[in-house]
Design a protein around this motif. Structure first.
Motif, short mmCIF file in Angstrom:
data_model
loop_
_atom_site.label_atom_id
_atom_site.label_comp_id
_atom_site.label_asym_id
_atom_site.label_seq_id
_atom_site.Cartn_x
_atom_site.Cartn_y
_atom_site.Cartn_z
N LEU A 26 43.96 42.83 41.98
CA LEU A 26 43.17 41.64 42.26
C LEU A 26 43.53 41.04 43.61
O LEU A 26 42.64 40.64 44.39
CB LEU A 26 43.36 40.60 41.16
CG LEU A 26 42.53 39.32 41.29
CD1 LEU A 26 41.04 39.64 41.36
CD2 LEU A 26 42.82 38.37 40.13
N ARG A 29 41.88 43.15 46.20
CA ARG A 29 40.43 42.91 46.26
C ARG A 29 40.11 41.60 46.95
O ARG A 29 39.05 41.45 47.58
CB ARG A 29 39.83 42.91 44.86
CG ARG A 29 39.72 44.26 44.21
CD ARG A 29 38.69 44.27 43.09
NE ARG A 29 38.94 43.27 42.06
CZ ARG A 29 39.71 43.46 41.00
NH1 ARG A 29 40.34 44.62 40.83
NH2 ARG A 29 39.86 42.52 40.10
N GLU A 30 41.01 40.64 46.82
CA GLU A 30 40.78 39.33 47.43
C GLU A 30 41.32 39.23 48.84
O GLU A 30 41.42 38.14 49.40
CB GLU A 30 41.40 38.24 46.55
CG GLU A 30 40.66 38.02 45.24
CD GLU A 30 39.26 37.47 45.42
OE1 GLU A 30 39.04 36.70 46.37
OE2 GLU A 30 38.38 37.81 44.61
N SER A 233 44.17 41.32 33.21
CA SER A 233 43.31 40.76 34.25
C SER A 233 43.24 39.24 34.16
O SER A 233 43.05 38.55 35.18
CB SER A 233 41.90 41.34 34.16
OG SER A 233 41.33 41.06 32.88
N GLN A 237 44.29 36.56 37.17
CA GLN A 237 43.48 35.47 37.70
C GLN A 237 44.32 34.21 37.91
O GLN A 237 44.15 33.49 38.89
CB GLN A 237 42.31 35.18 36.76
CG GLN A 237 41.23 36.24 36.75
CD GLN A 237 40.40 36.28 38.03
OE1 GLN A 237 40.44 35.36 38.84
NE2 GLN A 237 39.65 37.35 38.20
#
Length: 273
Positions: A26, A29-30, A233, A237
């Motif tokens: 994550l 991806r960010e 996941s 977050q």
């Protein structure tokens, strides 16, 4: 929202699988460049290859978090490759369950403490100077557990380490605030999360050194108000929030992601009743 950590560099320990892998994917991806460290030399490189194939940037570094000499090498390598360090996700950990604390060997107590607590201490000791050299602040996220907030039978040693992580995070948050380096420090407390760790918890019932047949979904149905296990996941977050500028006024606190377990008990009734 995308690009929440664009241009930042993150280091994730225990990043080859489970919560660590979800965090690494994550954050990449960010927009972050991610150094994934782990002792797993099979899944770690595979994870990083997938991140890079998707057009993001990551590197795998083999690491035993209890080795101080290796910490020096890892931080040096991260700065050499990426030029800075902005985010530390201190996630590596193990869990050892026993019927009673009287059944726990000193060897197992020390092994769990070395990984879960000493490893976190070493991560901060060696990453904090690098983060300060980068300038502009940063975020340290220590992965604790719901077991760091409340007791659990059979997991007293694990609770001790995770409770220690919680207060260590608060103390380092105050230390950083006192020198005004702009580095925020928080802990994350997952509840029952469906990850491979459940198959790695050695228990007396399963035989020493054997894997315990624990089904996290079945356990979560009985124990959590939301009646299900969480997903890696969902923890990622929360970690992304603490790593990003969205949490710029958050330091020295706990982010509990546990399906409501710490809040209390809930009797589920049929909808419409």
């Amino acid at each position: 929202m995308t690009g929440q950590v664009q241009g930042k560099v993150a280091l994730v320990t225990g990043g080859a699988s489970g919560i660590g892998a979800a965090c690494a994917e994550l954050l990449a991806r960010e927009g972050a460049s991610v150094a994934v460290t782990d002792i797993d030399e099979l899944r770690g490189p595979e994870l990083v290859a997938g991140i890079n194939k998707a057009g993001h940037r990551a590197v795998f570094l083999h690491q035993d978090v209890t080795s101080e000499a290796r910490w020096v090498e890892v931080v040096t390598e991260v700065e050499k490759r990426f030029g800075r360090l902005d985010i530390l996700v201190s996630n590596a950990g193990i869990g050892i369950s026993v019927p009673s604390i009287t059944d726990m060997s000193l060897e197992d107590w020390r092994r769990q403490t070395a990984i879960n607590l000493d490893g976190v201490f070493l991560s901060v000791k060696h990453c904090l100077p690098a983060m300060r050299r980068s300038g502009g602040g940063g975020s340290i996220i220590m992965v604790s557990s719901l077991a760091g907030l409340r007791g659990a039978p059979g997991l007293s040693g694990y609770c001790a380490t995770k409770g220690g992580v919680r207060l260590f995070a608060k103390a380092i948050a105050m230390e950083c605030a006192s020198v005004g380096d702009g580095i925020r420090v928080n802990s994350v407390h997952p509840g029952i999360i469906d990850t491979p760790i459940w198959g790695k918890i050695p228990t007396e019932a399963a035989g020493r050194g054997q894997n315990a047949p624990i089904d996290p979904e079945e356990r979560a149905k009985l124990a959590t108000p939301l009646a299900r296990a969480g997903h890696a996941s969902e923890i990622a977050q929360g970690v992304l929030f603490l790593a990003s500028d969205a949490s710029s006024y958050v330091t020295g606190t706990e982010l509990v992601i546990d399906g409501g377990m710490n809040a209390g008990g809930a009797v589920r009734r049929p909808v419409g009743s």
